[in-house]
Design a protein around this motif. Structure first.
Motif, PDB file in Angstrom:
ATOM      1  N   ASN A 102      -1.250  12.499  -1.981  1.00 49.57           N
ATOM      2  CA  ASN A 102      -2.176  12.505  -0.845  1.00 49.57           C
ATOM      3  C   ASN A 102      -3.400  11.638  -1.134  1.00 49.57           C
ATOM      4  O   ASN A 102      -3.930  10.966  -0.238  1.00 49.57           O
ATOM      5  N   SER A 103      -3.851  11.649  -2.374  1.00 49.04           N
ATOM      6  CA  SER A 103      -5.009  10.847  -2.755  1.00 49.04           C
ATOM      7  C   SER A 103      -4.691   9.361  -2.673  1.00 49.04           C
ATOM      8  O   SER A 103      -5.515   8.561  -2.207  1.00 49.04           O
ATOM      9  N   ILE A 104      -3.498   8.990  -3.122  1.00 48.30           N
ATOM     10  CA  ILE A 104      -3.084   7.587  -3.031  1.00 48.30           C
ATOM     11  C   ILE A 104      -2.952   7.175  -1.567  1.00 48.30           C
ATOM     12  O   ILE A 104      -3.392   6.091  -1.158  1.00 48.30           O
ATOM     13  N   LEU A 105      -2.358   8.061  -0.758  1.00 43.57           N
ATOM     14  CA  LEU A 105      -2.222   7.803   0.672  1.00 43.57           C
ATOM     15  C   LEU A 105      -3.588   7.568   1.312  1.00 43.57           C
ATOM     16  O   LEU A 105      -3.783   6.603   2.060  1.00 43.57           O
ATOM     17  N   ALA A 106      -4.541   8.445   1.021  1.00 39.39           N
ATOM     18  CA  ALA A 106      -5.876   8.312   1.603  1.00 39.39           C
ATOM     19  C   ALA A 106      -6.554   7.032   1.130  1.00 39.39           C
ATOM     20  O   ALA A 106      -7.167   6.312   1.934  1.00 39.39           O
ATOM     21  N   MET A 107      -6.457   6.720  -0.142  1.00 37.21           N
ATOM     22  CA  MET A 107      -7.112   5.542  -0.690  1.00 37.21           C
ATOM     23  C   MET A 107      -6.606   4.270  -0.006  1.00 37.21           C
ATOM     24  O   MET A 107      -7.380   3.360   0.293  1.00 37.21           O
ATOM     25  N   VAL A 108      -5.308   4.207   0.264  1.00 41.56           N
ATOM     26  CA  VAL A 108      -4.716   3.017   0.865  1.00 41.56           C
ATOM     27  C   VAL A 108      -4.906   3.002   2.376  1.00 41.56           C
ATOM     28  O   VAL A 108      -5.268   1.974   2.958  1.00 41.56           O
ATOM     29  N   ARG A 109      -4.702   4.145   3.039  1.00 46.13           N
ATOM     30  CA  ARG A 109      -4.624   4.154   4.488  1.00 46.13           C
ATOM     31  C   ARG A 109      -5.908   4.600   5.198  1.00 46.13           C
ATOM     32  O   ARG A 109      -6.225   4.113   6.263  1.00 46.13           O
ATOM     33  N   TYR A 110      -6.657   5.560   4.583  1.00 43.30           N
ATOM     34  CA  TYR A 110      -7.812   6.109   5.295  1.00 43.30           C
ATOM     35  C   TYR A 110      -8.756   6.746   4.288  1.00 43.30           C
ATOM     36  O   TYR A 110      -8.754   7.957   4.081  1.00 43.30           O
ATOM     37  N   PRO A 111      -9.584   5.935   3.628  1.00 42.32           N
ATOM     38  CA  PRO A 111     -10.421   6.428   2.520  1.00 42.32           C
ATOM     39  C   PRO A 111     -11.264   7.648   2.850  1.00 42.32           C
ATOM     40  O   PRO A 111     -11.548   8.465   1.967  1.00 42.32           O
ATOM     41  N   LYS A 112     -11.685   7.804   4.091  1.00 40.85           N
ATOM     42  CA  LYS A 112     -12.499   8.959   4.477  1.00 40.85           C
ATOM     43  C   LYS A 112     -11.763  10.269   4.221  1.00 40.85           C
ATOM     44  O   LYS A 112     -12.385  11.322   4.034  1.00 40.85           O
ATOM     45  N   ALA A 113     -10.424  10.226   4.222  1.00 43.35           N
ATOM     46  CA  ALA A 113      -9.626  11.439   4.028  1.00 43.35           C
ATOM     47  C   ALA A 113      -9.462  11.807   2.554  1.00 43.35           C
ATOM     48  O   ALA A 113      -8.854  12.834   2.236  1.00 43.35           O
ATOM     49  N   LEU A 114      -9.990  10.993   1.652  1.00 37.92           N
ATOM     50  CA  LEU A 114      -9.856  11.268   0.220  1.00 37.92           C
ATOM     51  C   LEU A 114     -10.687  12.488  -0.163  1.00 37.92           C
ATOM     52  O   LEU A 114     -11.899  12.522   0.055  1.00 37.92           O
ATOM     53  N   VAL A 167     -16.488   3.768  -6.847  1.00 37.89           N
ATOM     54  CA  VAL A 167     -15.646   2.668  -6.369  1.00 37.89           C
ATOM     55  C   VAL A 167     -14.576   3.192  -5.415  1.00 37.89           C
ATOM     56  O   VAL A 167     -14.321   2.620  -4.355  1.00 37.89           O
ATOM     57  N   LEU A 168     -13.961   4.317  -5.779  1.00 42.92           N
ATOM     58  CA  LEU A 168     -12.858   4.863  -4.987  1.00 42.92           C
ATOM     59  C   LEU A 168     -13.309   5.367  -3.620  1.00 42.92           C
ATOM     60  O   LEU A 168     -12.510   5.421  -2.685  1.00 42.92           O
ATOM     61  N   GLU A 169     -14.573   5.747  -3.510  1.00 43.81           N
ATOM     62  CA  GLU A 169     -15.098   6.236  -2.229  1.00 43.81           C
ATOM     63  C   GLU A 169     -15.165   5.134  -1.180  1.00 43.81           C
ATOM     64  O   GLU A 169     -15.133   5.397   0.018  1.00 43.81           O
ATOM     65  N   LYS A 170     -15.243   3.898  -1.609  1.00 41.11           N
ATOM     66  CA  LYS A 170     -15.381   2.772  -0.689  1.00 41.11           C
ATOM     67  C   LYS A 170     -14.008   2.318  -0.196  1.00 41.11           C
ATOM     68  O   LYS A 170     -12.981   2.627  -0.788  1.00 41.11           O
ATOM     69  N   ASP A 171     -14.022   1.575   0.896  1.00 39.83           N
ATOM     70  CA  ASP A 171     -12.783   1.003   1.408  1.00 39.83           C
ATOM     71  C   ASP A 171     -12.399  -0.185   0.532  1.00 39.83           C
ATOM     72  O   ASP A 171     -12.998  -1.254   0.620  1.00 39.83           O
ATOM     73  N   ILE A 172     -11.399   0.001  -0.310  1.00 41.41           N
ATOM     74  CA  ILE A 172     -11.041  -1.043  -1.267  1.00 41.41           C
ATOM     75  C   ILE A 172     -10.477  -2.285  -0.581  1.00 41.41           C
ATOM     76  O   ILE A 172     -10.466  -3.361  -1.169  1.00 41.41           O
TER      77      ILE A 172
END
Length: 251
Positions: free
Chosen positions: A194-206, A9-14
């Motif tokens: 950083n993980s929260i930042l990526a999840m919200v702003r740019y999932p590819k960076a997670l 789920v987290l890999e996708k753009d929420i």
């Protein structure tokens, strides 16, 4: 739900964003903004080639000023921000030899559009109420996405510039991090942020190793921000709730 299911789920753009580079853009109807900024976003290649770096700076400054925000712009080396009156825009992209003049102008314009969006949509009094530094950082992460979603909805012609800036600061950065064996060396709190930042702003960076380590907390963060906050008050509430999740994780 298992850890593997949560990671899937987290890999996708929420936020299910519709534009390039995780930008939100309205695709139905026209609001009169599509052609508002020199042929629209990511079309700066049509402009004349600058004679030198000074000419490039002048060109980029004029291009950014020509957006519907009509903001007052100050130049800074590598930090973009606004105090509610003046927009400070970083110029570090001008020193990057891998970028064309057109790309530099688009990135610079994207930063100006982002900070201009704060002037339109952010309640700076609410931002100042965020007390703790971690809450303030979380507020800024969520608010950055909220204002870009609003800009993409109300001024879709500017969304491409936001996508250029996002690609430059998130996609390229995450590629550099992967080249350095991920986020090894950062503290666990920094990796979680950083993980929260990526999840919200740019999932590819997670980072997937971090996603696995923090899967339960990240999934809970996802539950907090969906549906996505509609106001600064909602953003502050979400930031405070996420702070409690982070605190509970480390306790």
């Amino acid at each position: 739900m298992t850890t593997e299911q949560k990671i899937e789920v987290l890999e996708k753009d929420i936020l299910q964003r519709t534009g390039r580079n995780y930008t939100s853009v309205r695709t139905n109807g026209r609001l009169g903004q599509e052609d508002a900024s020199v042929s629209g976003a990511v079309y700066s290649a049509a402009m004349l080639s600058p004679k030198d770096s000074a000419d490039l700076h002048r060109m980029a400054y004029g291009h950014a000023r020509n957006t519907p925000f009509r903001v007052r712009i100050a130049l800074t080396p590598n930090v973009s921000c606004t105090d509610g009156r003046v927009v400070s825009v970083a110029t570090d992209m001008f020193d990057n030899p891998d970028l064309s003049a057109a790309q530099k102008i688009d990135i610079f314009t994207g930063l100006a559009v982002h900070e201009g969006s704060h002037l339109l949509y952010t309640d700076f009094n609410m931002m100042s109420r965020s007390g703790k530094r971690v809450v303030a950082d979380l507020f800024n992460i969520i608010e950055d996405e909220r204002i870009e979603m609003l800009t993409g909805e109300e001024r879709p012609g500017l969304a491409g510039f936001l996508g250029c800036a996002k690609y430059y600061y998130f996609d390229r950065h995450s590629a550099r991090m992967r080249g350095r064996s991920g986020s090894i060396g950062l503290s666990r709190p920094a990796r979680l942020m950083n993980s929260i930042l990526a999840m919200v702003r740019y999932p590819k960076a997670l980072d997937m190793n971090d996603a696995r380590e923090f899967a339960d907390t990240l999934y809970d963060v996802r539950e907090v921000i969906l549906p996505f906050p509609k106001s600064c008050r909602d953003v502050l509430d979400a930031a405070e709730r996420i702070y409690e999740l982070i605190k509970a994780f480390f306790e």
